[in-house]
Design a protein around this motif. Structure first.
Motif, PDB file in Angstrom:
ATOM      1  N   ALA A 211      47.477  11.214 -39.955  1.00  0.00           N
ATOM      2  CA  ALA A 211      46.394  11.811 -39.183  1.00  0.00           C
ATOM      3  C   ALA A 211      46.822  13.169 -38.652  1.00  0.00           C
ATOM      4  O   ALA A 211      47.971  13.338 -38.223  1.00  0.00           O
ATOM      5  N   SER A 212      45.915  14.134 -38.695  1.00  0.00           N
ATOM      6  CA  SER A 212      46.125  15.466 -38.106  1.00  0.00           C
ATOM      7  C   SER A 212      47.418  16.121 -38.583  1.00  0.00           C
ATOM      8  O   SER A 212      48.139  16.758 -37.806  1.00  0.00           O
ATOM      9  N   VAL A 258      44.052   4.251 -40.320  1.00  0.00           N
ATOM     10  CA  VAL A 258      43.270   5.051 -39.392  1.00  0.00           C
ATOM     11  C   VAL A 258      41.986   5.492 -40.091  1.00  0.00           C
ATOM     12  O   VAL A 258      41.964   5.659 -41.322  1.00  0.00           O
ATOM     13  N   GLY A 262      40.416  10.218 -37.913  1.00  0.00           N
ATOM     14  CA  GLY A 262      41.627  10.098 -37.119  1.00  0.00           C
ATOM     15  C   GLY A 262      41.422   9.565 -35.724  1.00  0.00           C
ATOM     16  O   GLY A 262      42.353   9.551 -34.914  1.00  0.00           O
ATOM     17  N   LYS A 278      41.856   6.717 -30.206  1.00  0.00           N
ATOM     18  CA  LYS A 278      42.800   7.790 -29.883  1.00  0.00           C
ATOM     19  C   LYS A 278      42.407   8.475 -28.580  1.00  0.00           C
ATOM     20  O   LYS A 278      41.255   8.858 -28.398  1.00  0.00           O
ATOM     21  N   ASP A 283      48.075  12.322 -28.956  1.00  0.00           N
ATOM     22  CA  ASP A 283      48.046  11.429 -30.114  1.00  0.00           C
ATOM     23  C   ASP A 283      48.789  10.120 -29.863  1.00  0.00           C
ATOM     24  O   ASP A 283      49.240   9.468 -30.808  1.00  0.00           O
ATOM     25  N   TYR A 285      48.258   6.932 -29.706  1.00  0.00           N
ATOM     26  CA  TYR A 285      47.227   5.946 -30.021  1.00  0.00           C
ATOM     27  C   TYR A 285      47.383   4.664 -29.212  1.00  0.00           C
ATOM     28  O   TYR A 285      46.387   4.039 -28.828  1.00  0.00           O
TER      29      TYR A 285
END
Length: 325
Positions: A211-212, A258, A262, A278, A283, A285
């Motif tokens: 993610a990201s 995910v 995200g 999130k 971040d 999580y």
């Protein structure tokens, strides 16, 4: 023997289960239904009684928790390929509709498989340039890049943890795909702050997600998990996976996925599915809004989002689709 799992016999329950006025009725697992008839042969009656006692314990345990039960609209399907004997990771394609990528656990050749959500086999693709020490999960980026996480470390002594990066193959055409990047890593430890501390940190892990621009790993422990982040923008050398947080969690973590945006993380354990939102500010999580869904689907090893559904596979080559919202 068919695995028993709990399912409700009404539409999917509300996420806010506690204090709800709606009454839930729960079917008995299939293993309650005269197991001595299903277990024939010598010792069948004894095994049947043992099976009933085990299911009674599980049913009692799951019936007294506040978390809702995952509701399966359909019976589980069987992955229809003898080559996929232990699906250990699962992710939905971002390019090819209806395609999911999976792989076997340790001991297999370096290869991935394309399947559908009903277990239909589509293709096998060899991964050229990779070794298969203990592949535990697979993740995907928006551009379709696949990340194969060779992160299993049951004995907690590996020094060759690695992430293999490949482009997503075309399941209708490609038979071989080459590794485009091999990233070695280790977990952050006290030695990073105090160089004189030479002690290495070793964890078993079976869950990863992307993610990201970062790859994340969730470690596997009896009563908790730790979240680590890997910055893949680092071009050379061994990457140090940065520790973000730790969370007490029932059951060992075996997989994660995910949503494409995200924002929502699903974490699979032997006791259920944990869904995290999130946080807006960072971040971490594991610090986000959290809901647990109880489920018993044998030794569940892989999980993937599919719109408003979650797809789960287990060691018995079964695949199950359940709604989570």
């Amino acid at each position: 023997m068919r695995k028993c799992f709990i399912r409700t016999n009404h539409p999917y329950p509300s996420l806010t289960n506690e204090g709800s006025k709606k009454q839930k009725t729960t079917k008995l697992p299939s293993c309650f239904r005269r197991p001595e008839r299903r277990l024939r042969g010598r010792g069948g009656k004894v095994l049947g009684i043992a099976s009933t006692l085990l299911c009674t314990f599980l049913f009692t345990l799951l019936s007294h928790v506040s978390a809702p039960l995952l509701f399966a609209e359909t019976e589980p399907s069987i992955i229809d390929s003898d080559e996929i004997n232990e699906s250990s990771g699962l992710v939905k394609s971002r390019q090819y509709p209806g395609i999911f990528w999976t792989h076997n656990d340790s001991g297999d050749a370096p290869r991935i498989f394309a399947i559908r959500d009903d277990g239909t086999w589509v293709a096998e693709v060899k991964v050229d340039g990779a070794l298969h020490s203990d592949w535990e999960d697979i993740a995907i980026a928006d551009d379709g890049t696949l990340y194969i996480c060779d992160i299993g470390d049951n004995l907690k002594r590996r020094h060759d943890l690695v992430i293999y990066q490949i482009r997503e193959p075309n399941p209708k055409k490609d038979k071989v795909v080459k590794v485009t990047r091999k990233t070695s890593f280790r977990y952050q430890s006290a030695a990073d702050a105090l160089p004189q501390n030479k002690k290495s940190v070793h964890f078993d892990a079976e869950a990863c997600f992307f993610a990201s621009g970062n790859l994340y790993i969730l470690t596997k422990h009896d009563f908790h998990t730790e979240l680590y982040r890997m910055d893949l923008s680092q071009s050379e050398g061994e990457i140090v996976a940065e520790r973000i947080s730790k969370l007490a969690i029932p059951g060992r973590v075996t997989a994660a996925d995910v949503t494409p945006d995200g924002k929502t993380l699903a974490v699979l354990t032997y006791m259920g599915v944990h869904v995290f939102e999130k946080p807006k500010e960072n971040d971490n999580y594991l610090a986000g809004a959290h809901q647990m869904f109880e489920q018993f689907f044998g030794q569940s090893e892989a999980i993937a989002f599919d719109g408003s559904d979650i797809i789960i596979t287990n060691e018995e080559s079964q695949i199950l689709k359940v709604p989570y919202k």
